[in-house]
Design an enzyme around this catalytic site. Structure first.
Site, PDB file in Angstrom:
ATOM      1  N   HIS A 263      70.907  61.720  72.230  1.00 31.11           N
ATOM      2  CA  HIS A 263      69.638  62.418  72.463  1.00 31.11           C
ATOM      3  C   HIS A 263      68.628  62.024  71.379  1.00 31.11           C
ATOM      4  O   HIS A 263      67.952  62.881  70.794  1.00 31.11           O
ATOM      5  CB  HIS A 263      69.861  63.933  72.500  1.00 31.11           C
ATOM      6  CG  HIS A 263      70.533  64.389  73.764  1.00 31.11           C
ATOM      7  ND1 HIS A 263      69.924  64.321  74.999  1.00 31.11           N
ATOM      8  CD2 HIS A 263      71.771  64.901  73.981  1.00 31.11           C
ATOM      9  CE1 HIS A 263      70.770  64.784  75.927  1.00 31.11           C
ATOM     10  NE2 HIS A 263      71.891  65.126  75.345  1.00 31.11           N
TER      11      HIS A 263
ATOM     12  N   GLU B  51      76.858  64.645  74.704  1.00 27.08           N
ATOM     13  CA  GLU B  51      76.409  63.655  75.679  1.00 27.08           C
ATOM     14  C   GLU B  51      76.034  62.294  75.075  1.00 27.08           C
ATOM     15  O   GLU B  51      74.974  61.750  75.346  1.00 27.08           O
ATOM     16  CB  GLU B  51      75.210  64.231  76.461  1.00 27.08           C
ATOM     17  CG  GLU B  51      75.568  65.524  77.177  1.00 27.08           C
ATOM     18  CD  GLU B  51      74.415  66.170  77.921  1.00 27.08           C
ATOM     19  OE1 GLU B  51      74.640  66.662  79.027  1.00 27.08           O
ATOM     20  OE2 GLU B  51      73.284  66.196  77.382  1.00 27.08           O
TER      21      GLU B  51
ATOM     22  N   ASP C 186      65.271  66.129  70.151  1.00 23.89           N
ATOM     23  CA  ASP C 186      65.933  65.628  71.359  1.00 23.89           C
ATOM     24  C   ASP C 186      65.182  64.376  71.791  1.00 23.89           C
ATOM     25  O   ASP C 186      64.250  63.932  71.106  1.00 23.89           O
ATOM     26  CB  ASP C 186      65.951  66.701  72.470  1.00 23.89           C
ATOM     27  CG  ASP C 186      67.245  66.642  73.275  1.00 23.89           C
ATOM     28  OD1 ASP C 186      67.498  65.580  73.867  1.00 23.89           O
ATOM     29  OD2 ASP C 186      67.989  67.621  73.297  1.00 23.89           O
TER      30      ASP C 186
END
Ligand code: ACM
Ligand code: ZN
Length: 495
Positions: A206, A270, A142
């Site tokens: 990410h 995202e 991440d």
């Protein structure tokens, strides 16, 4: 003397008989292989079925396969963890027949935001196995850290596994990564417990830890940092750079060498498109592909990643954004960022599995399109980083309302709005522990238990056998088991 066995997740059937089994030590169990036919389980789940028979003078375990025998022993372990009083194990005579409702009963641990030790992970797997959880989704990358070595890209761990602490600038960068031996150790430890380990590398968003290590993979060229902040960041892998696929290839080869699972999770959540909009390389990629919106590049990337994995005989799983068709996302407390999805033009390959996290909608849509679905809605009790009570004294995030044990218990992997035909595509569900706000394994345990006990029941027990009042009563005994295992558990209100 306890008249009820109080097993969690609740078995398909428990028939009580006269009398009690008593023993001053751990008893021997008679183990027998038995025919599949005597269970009403679906063929794809019958290998997990078992029968546990407690009689006055003996205990018998029967199962058609190793997995079922394992579940039987875990159920029995529950009884030994709570059944000793004054040195005597006392169990009511009973016959338990059991098998799961869903084949995917998962738990995800975010080891990027907080770098959990192997010891912690193994102990957790042991407790998850007690609840018949059979998938460990290992979130290994991440923005805040990359957690395994890739030989061809050494900086991923040399730089990408460590982050600065801006609040205490005098501290050296912290973090770390799991060595090959440690990963194999975790995989083996899980496998003995019939838990399959599914690694996740989050692409193409990410990605700050990748970009800090190899700035040439970003649209702007950096400089970038392994993020110490939490949120959704604009810098993602450059869709106009062919070399991101070389990176993915080496990463997938590394994972294939370490994880026997047929699944690899490719993230996909995202992804912001601002950089792609502005980047000349991304714009010429769009042109070359005949696409219109930068958002469509995500579908194109997903398509290629799914294909690459397919060539390696692996099946891709992704967060529901990989569907690439909707364009709204709720605000999860990260400010006003919205996460528009990828293209409609490039369809997600059928074999890709969709993990529905933003709600039920992604899962409903995916099943309608014929994708296998894993339900893990943040709105439905599956996000274990959320507070369990709306209180300043509770750890965790409060994005909407508190996510109570009742909420986790009420989770049904088949959403009410899904039709029967589509429901066949739902292979199960899972609880996720994101670790932005978790600073120690003991806090993680507090967030996980007993909500994960409730989720385990939602994934294992037939829907018509679930009953929250009954669960709450069994939980009183079950808490003793967790205590005996040294697990730190939340003890506040369940609803
Ligand atoms: C997610 O919670 N961003 C999958
Ligand atoms: Zn770019």
């Amino acid at each position: 003397m306890r008249e009820q066995l109080s097993i969690i997740p609740k078995p398909v059937s428990v028939k009580y008989n006269e009398g009690f089994f008593k023993s001053e030590s751990l008893p021997d169990i008679i183990k027998k292989e038995c025919a599949q036919e005597q269970f009403g389980a679906d063929t794809d789940k019958v290998f997990e079925a078992y029968r546990l028979i407690i009689e006055k003078d003996r205990i018998t375990a029967e199962a058609p396969a190793d997995a079922g025998m394992h579940h039987c022993m875990e159920t029995f372990r529950q009884l030994t963890l709570s059944g000793f009083k004054d040195g005597v194990l006392t169990l009511p005579c009973a016959e338990i027949t059991d098998y799961p409702r869903f084949s995917w009963r998962g738990f995800m641990l975010d080891c990027s935001r907080y770098f959990y030790s192997v010891l912690f992970i193994k102990n957790l797997l042991d407790v998850l196995s007690l609840h018949h959880i059979n998938r460990f989704h290992w979130h290994l990358t991440d923005d805040q850290g990359w957690r395994f070595k890739v030989a061809e890209y050494p900086l991923l761990t040399e730089i990408g596994s460590l982050r600065k602490n801006y609040r205490i600038p005098d501290l050296p960068p912290s973090g770390g990564f799991y060595t090959e031996d440690e990963i194999r150790d975790v995989v083996n430890y899980a496998s003995v417990r019939h838990i399959e380990v599914i690694p996740e590398v989050d692409l193409p968003g990410h990605a700050s830890a990748i970009l800090a290590s190899y700035p040439e993979f970003g649209c702007t060229g950096g400089p970038y940092e392994v993020e110490e902040r939490f949120g959704i960041f604009e810098d993602v892998l450059c869709a106009g750079n062919d070399r991101i696929f070389d990176l993915a290839e080496k990463v997938f080869d590394t994972l294939a060498g370490l994880f026997p699972s047929k699944w690899v999770h490719i993230g996909g959540d995202e992804v912001l498109y601002n950089r792609w909009e502005a980047c000349p390389k991304c714009r010429s990629r769009l042109k070359e592909l005949g696409l219109k919106r930068p958002a469509e590049l995500q579908s194109w990337i997903t398509f290629k990643l799914v294909q690459m994995l397919s060539e390696k005989h692996k099946t891709a799983i992704g967060w529901d954004e990989i569907l690439g068709t909707s364009n709204e996302t709720p605000n999860h407390g990260f400010g006003d960022d919205s996460c528009p999805d990828g293209a409609r033009q490039l369809k997600l390959p059928k074999e890709a599995v969709v993990m529905s996290w933003r709600g039920d909608e992604g899962g409903i849509k995916a099943a309608r399109l014929g994708h296998e679905v894993i339900m893990s809605p943040c709105t439905g009790g599956c996000y274990l980083d959320y507070k369990q009570q709306d209180s300043r004294e509770e750890p965790g995030a409060l994005y909407a309302k508190a996510s109570t044990v009742l909420k986790s218990y009420s989770m049904d992997p088949v959403p009410a709005l899904m039709n029967e035909k589509d429901a066949k595509y739902v292979i199960g569900g899972q609880g996720n522990l994101w670790s932005e706000l978790i600073y120690a394994g003991k806090i993680a345990e507090y967030m996980i238990f007993p909500r994960m006990c409730a989720i385990a029941e939602s994934l294992w027990t037939p829907k018509d056998k679930k009953d929250f009042d009954d669960f709450s009563k069994r939980l009183i005994i079950h808490r003793e088991r967790l205590d005996n295992l040294g697990i730190n558990q939340y003890r506040g209100s369940l609803c």
